[in-house]
Motif scaffolding. Structure first.
Motif, PDB file in Angstrom:
ATOM      1  N   LEU A  88      50.676  59.976  72.001  1.00  0.00           N
ATOM      2  CA  LEU A  88      51.368  61.042  71.277  1.00  0.00           C
ATOM      3  C   LEU A  88      52.776  60.613  70.862  1.00  0.00           C
ATOM      4  CD1 LEU A  88      50.781  63.983  70.433  1.00  0.00           C
ATOM      5  CD2 LEU A  88      51.788  64.723  72.593  1.00  0.00           C
ATOM      6  N   ASN A  89      53.394  59.747  71.663  1.00  0.00           N
ATOM      7  CA  ASN A  89      54.743  59.285  71.340  1.00  0.00           C
ATOM      8  C   ASN A  89      54.771  58.360  70.124  1.00  0.00           C
ATOM      9  OD1 ASN A  89      57.246  59.759  73.368  1.00  0.00           O
ATOM     10  ND2 ASN A  89      55.301  60.082  74.433  1.00  0.00           N
ATOM     11  N   PHE A  90      53.669  57.647  69.887  1.00  0.00           N
ATOM     12  CA  PHE A  90      53.638  56.688  68.781  1.00  0.00           C
ATOM     13  C   PHE A  90      52.989  57.255  67.517  1.00  0.00           C
ATOM     14  CE2 PHE A  90      53.878  53.987  72.587  1.00  0.00           C
ATOM     15  CZ  PHE A  90      54.975  53.194  72.243  1.00  0.00           C
ATOM     16  N   PHE A  91      51.995  58.116  67.686  1.00  0.00           N
ATOM     17  CA  PHE A  91      51.263  58.667  66.531  1.00  0.00           C
ATOM     18  C   PHE A  91      51.149  60.181  66.692  1.00  0.00           C
ATOM     19  CE2 PHE A  91      49.487  54.484  67.686  1.00  0.00           C
ATOM     20  CZ  PHE A  91      49.809  53.762  66.546  1.00  0.00           C
ATOM     21  N   HIS A  92      52.020  60.939  66.010  1.00  0.00           N
ATOM     22  CA  HIS A  92      51.980  62.386  66.150  1.00  0.00           C
ATOM     23  C   HIS A  92      51.909  63.092  64.799  1.00  0.00           C
ATOM     24  CE1 HIS A  92      56.142  60.812  66.955  1.00  0.00           C
ATOM     25  NE2 HIS A  92      56.347  61.461  65.813  1.00  0.00           N
ATOM     26  N   GLY A  93      51.339  62.393  63.810  1.00  0.00           N
ATOM     27  CA  GLY A  93      51.048  63.045  62.535  1.00  0.00           C
ATOM     28  C   GLY A  93      49.642  63.617  62.561  1.00  0.00           C
ATOM     29  N   TRP A  94      49.139  63.944  61.380  1.00  0.00           N
ATOM     30  CA  TRP A  94      47.779  64.470  61.252  1.00  0.00           C
ATOM     31  C   TRP A  94      46.846  63.340  60.822  1.00  0.00           C
ATOM     32  CZ3 TRP A  94      46.435  69.359  62.594  1.00  0.00           C
ATOM     33  CH2 TRP A  94      45.146  69.778  62.271  1.00  0.00           C
ATOM     34  N   PRO A  95      45.673  63.104  61.446  1.00  0.00           N
ATOM     35  CA  PRO A  95      45.008  63.929  62.465  1.00  0.00           C
ATOM     36  C   PRO A  95      45.204  63.420  63.889  1.00  0.00           C
ATOM     37  CG  PRO A  95      43.431  62.384  61.570  1.00  0.00           C
ATOM     38  CD  PRO A  95      44.756  62.059  60.915  1.00  0.00           C
ATOM     39  N   TRP A  96      46.165  62.519  64.120  1.00  0.00           N
ATOM     40  CA  TRP A  96      46.373  61.999  65.471  1.00  0.00           C
ATOM     41  C   TRP A  96      46.767  63.087  66.455  1.00  0.00           C
ATOM     42  CZ3 TRP A  96      44.685  57.470  66.959  1.00  0.00           C
ATOM     43  CH2 TRP A  96      44.534  56.444  66.013  1.00  0.00           C
ATOM     44  N   TYR A  97      47.594  64.009  66.027  1.00  0.00           N
ATOM     45  CA  TYR A  97      48.116  65.041  66.924  1.00  0.00           C
ATOM     46  C   TYR A  97      46.998  65.817  67.636  1.00  0.00           C
ATOM     47  CZ  TYR A  97      51.297  68.659  68.651  1.00  0.00           C
ATOM     48  OH  TYR A  97      52.016  69.511  69.453  1.00  0.00           O
ATOM     49  N   PRO A  98      46.024  66.383  66.890  1.00  0.00           N
ATOM     50  CA  PRO A  98      44.941  67.097  67.598  1.00  0.00           C
ATOM     51  C   PRO A  98      44.098  66.192  68.494  1.00  0.00           C
ATOM     52  CG  PRO A  98      44.479  66.952  65.235  1.00  0.00           C
ATOM     53  CD  PRO A  98      45.895  66.529  65.436  1.00  0.00           C
ATOM     54  N   LEU A  99      43.930  64.919  68.111  1.00  0.00           N
ATOM     55  CA  LEU A  99      43.152  64.000  68.943  1.00  0.00           C
ATOM     56  C   LEU A  99      43.796  63.817  70.306  1.00  0.00           C
ATOM     57  CD1 LEU A  99      40.887  61.886  69.338  1.00  0.00           C
ATOM     58  CD2 LEU A  99      42.455  60.186  68.358  1.00  0.00           C
ATOM     59  N   TRP A 100      45.112  63.553  70.325  1.00  0.00           N
ATOM     60  CA  TRP A 100      45.807  63.375  71.600  1.00  0.00           C
ATOM     61  C   TRP A 100      45.817  64.661  72.412  1.00  0.00           C
ATOM     62  CZ3 TRP A 100      45.429  58.650  72.163  1.00  0.00           C
ATOM     63  CH2 TRP A 100      45.845  57.707  71.216  1.00  0.00           C
ATOM     64  N   LEU A 101      45.911  65.814  71.727  1.00  0.00           N
ATOM     65  CA  LEU A 101      45.904  67.086  72.446  1.00  0.00           C
ATOM     66  C   LEU A 101      44.599  67.291  73.201  1.00  0.00           C
ATOM     67  CD1 LEU A 101      47.551  69.885  70.241  1.00  0.00           C
ATOM     68  CD2 LEU A 101      48.510  68.632  72.182  1.00  0.00           C
ATOM     69  N   VAL A 102      43.477  66.925  72.567  1.00  0.00           N
ATOM     70  CA  VAL A 102      42.165  67.097  73.208  1.00  0.00           C
ATOM     71  C   VAL A 102      42.055  66.201  74.440  1.00  0.00           C
ATOM     72  CG1 VAL A 102      39.673  66.801  72.936  1.00  0.00           C
ATOM     73  CG2 VAL A 102      41.008  67.829  71.103  1.00  0.00           C
ATOM     74  N   ILE A 103      42.474  64.935  74.304  1.00  0.00           N
ATOM     75  CA  ILE A 103      42.412  64.006  75.441  1.00  0.00           C
ATOM     76  C   ILE A 103      43.346  64.475  76.560  1.00  0.00           C
ATOM     77  CG2 ILE A 103      42.830  61.628  76.199  1.00  0.00           C
ATOM     78  CD1 ILE A 103      42.151  60.735  73.333  1.00  0.00           C
ATOM     79  N   LEU A 104      44.537  64.944  76.181  1.00  0.00           N
ATOM     80  CA  LEU A 104      45.493  65.453  77.167  1.00  0.00           C
ATOM     81  C   LEU A 104      44.933  66.687  77.871  1.00  0.00           C
ATOM     82  CD1 LEU A 104      48.295  65.203  78.432  1.00  0.00           C
ATOM     83  CD2 LEU A 104      49.200  66.565  76.536  1.00  0.00           C
ATOM     84  N   GLY A 105      44.261  67.547  77.100  1.00  0.00           N
ATOM     85  CA  GLY A 105      43.639  68.735  77.689  1.00  0.00           C
ATOM     86  C   GLY A 105      42.595  68.359  78.722  1.00  0.00           C
ATOM     87  N   PHE A 106      41.793  67.339  78.419  1.00  0.00           N
ATOM     88  CA  PHE A 106      40.748  66.895  79.341  1.00  0.00           C
ATOM     89  C   PHE A 106      41.356  66.341  80.637  1.00  0.00           C
ATOM     90  CE2 PHE A 106      37.930  63.547  80.998  1.00  0.00           C
ATOM     91  CZ  PHE A 106      36.788  64.304  81.227  1.00  0.00           C
TER      92      PHE A 106
END
Length: 393
Positions: A88-106
């Motif tokens: 998330l620190n390196f790639f927080h644009g779209w669509p990276w942001y939702p991808l990291w959120l899902v992994i972080l949620g898991f």
């Protein structure tokens, strides 16, 4: 009763874990809406998928707790969360942001039920005191993280992502050196099958499902403060630092307000169901009051009322789940409870976003009040087929 040292370490770990999360979650909708230019409905879909990642993490984390133990489960969840926050620190644009959120949620979803289950297993005699301590730790994290997040975000959202990563590193170090605890909560396959096929446990499982529906509905309403209400405050000119201050009020009041609710808690001792009734009715009052809010001060009033509601509801549900769980299945039952809250977090942003996009904020408030009344129905019937003395001892 004096809490054991092991419980204190779990409390400290939970506080740091939630502090990191609290830098991010209050601003998710604002970031996607204001910075990435996505609609509230789109943000709602992203948060729903993120929450489904949490549900999967909750269930897997609870199951792994019963099979591998709390330490290994928490460390696995922490490694996954570290990977996501680093990305998330390196790639927080779209669509990276939702991808990291899902992994972080898991990853984060694996950690929380394991901590709750470990606390119950390490100190079985603690009862409500055990789970209330973990709940208070969560809210220390909310108070600290939310207090800082708005001010940090006004400088740069990049600092939010960095703070999130640093907190997970701190949590990793605490878990690594202090979460190897001894407790008696192992389970054998044969015992599991026998336990789950026992008639009494089937009744307990049904009761758990009904109370979890009530819990999920409360979260659908609660999460509006992090999504639709968050965006609405920006539209009417309330700054991000003021909005984050609302969550500081929430966390601080949960800590300072314990003496205020203690007389009611003592009056309702051994009557968790009545405690839940009080909490849900206060939730309804909070949404009714907030529906008239047009200034920051009125949002503060609404938040204060809602905070008292959650103080009654949030610790009671995992306490009931612990009482319902067969021996050796504490992790699974806490995983189900956390999944229920996460289902509420999943559908809440989507439901609220659609209602606001198609109708308006007033319709959203009325809908949430109606849902909370529905939750009372599930609360009224959840324990009708089980031994009340066992549940409310």
């Amino acid at each position: 009763m004096k809490m054991p040292k092991e419980i204190w370490w779990l409390v400290i770990g939970m506080a740091i874990n939630i502090t990191g999360a609290s830098f991010l979650w209050p601003l998710n909708t604002i970031y996607m809406n204001e910075v990435l230019g996505k609609s509230l409905s789109t943000a709602g879909v992203v948060l729903m998928v993120n929450a489904f990642g949490m549900v999967a993490g909750n269930l897997i984390g609870g199951t792994l707790f019963d099979r591998l133990g709390g330490y290994r489960t928490i460390m696995l969840g922490t490694w996954i969360s570290l990977f996501a926050t680093a990305g998330l620190n390196f790639f927080h644009g779209w669509p990276w942001y939702p991808l990291w959120l899902v992994i972080l949620g898991f990853g984060g979803g694996m950690i929380v039920p394991a901590i709750y289950a470990m606390a119950g297993a390490v100190w079985p005699r603690g009862g409500r005191q055990t789970f209330n301590a973990i709940y208070l730790a969560q809210n220390i994290g909310v108070a600290v993280g939310a207090a800082l997040s708005g001010f940090v975000a006004e400088m740069s959202f990049n600092y939010i992502f960095l703070a999130n990563l640093m907190m997970y590193v701190a949590f990793f170090l605490i878990a690594l050196f202090n979460f190897k605890m001894e407790y008696h909560a192992t389970v054998k396959t044969a015992e599991t099958i026998e336990g789950m096929t026992h008639v009494q446990n089937k009744k307990h499982f049904t009761a758990l499902m009904l109370i979890c529906v009530m819990f999920a509905i409360c979260w659908i309403a609660y999460v509006q403060w992090q999504t639709t209400i968050a965006s609405f405050t920006q539209e009417i000119g309330i700054s991000m630092s003021q909005y984050s201050l609302l969550w500081t009020v929430n966390g601080a009041l949960i800590l300072l307000g314990q003496p205020l609710i203690l007389p009611i808690i003592q009056l309702l001792k051994g009557q968790l169901k009545k405690q839940l009734y009080v909490g849900v009715f206060v939730f309804i009052v909070s949404f009714f009051v907030t529906s008239f809010a047009e200034s920051f001060s009125m949002f503060v009033v609404g938040m204060v009322i809602m905070t008292f509601a959650e103080m009654f509801v949030w610790p009671a549900v995992p306490t009931i789940a612990n009482a319902l769980s067969p021996k050796g299945r504490e992790g699974v039952y806490q995983g189900i409870v956390n999944s229920a809250s996460t289902v509420g977090k999943a559908f809440g942003p989507l439901i609220g976003g659609i209602l606001v996009d198609i109708f308006n904020m007033q319709v959203m408030f009325l809908f949430m009040i109606g849902l909370l009344f529905v939750s009372i129905g599930f609360l009224s019937i959840f324990d009708r087929r089980i031994d009340k003395k066992m549940l409310y001892r």
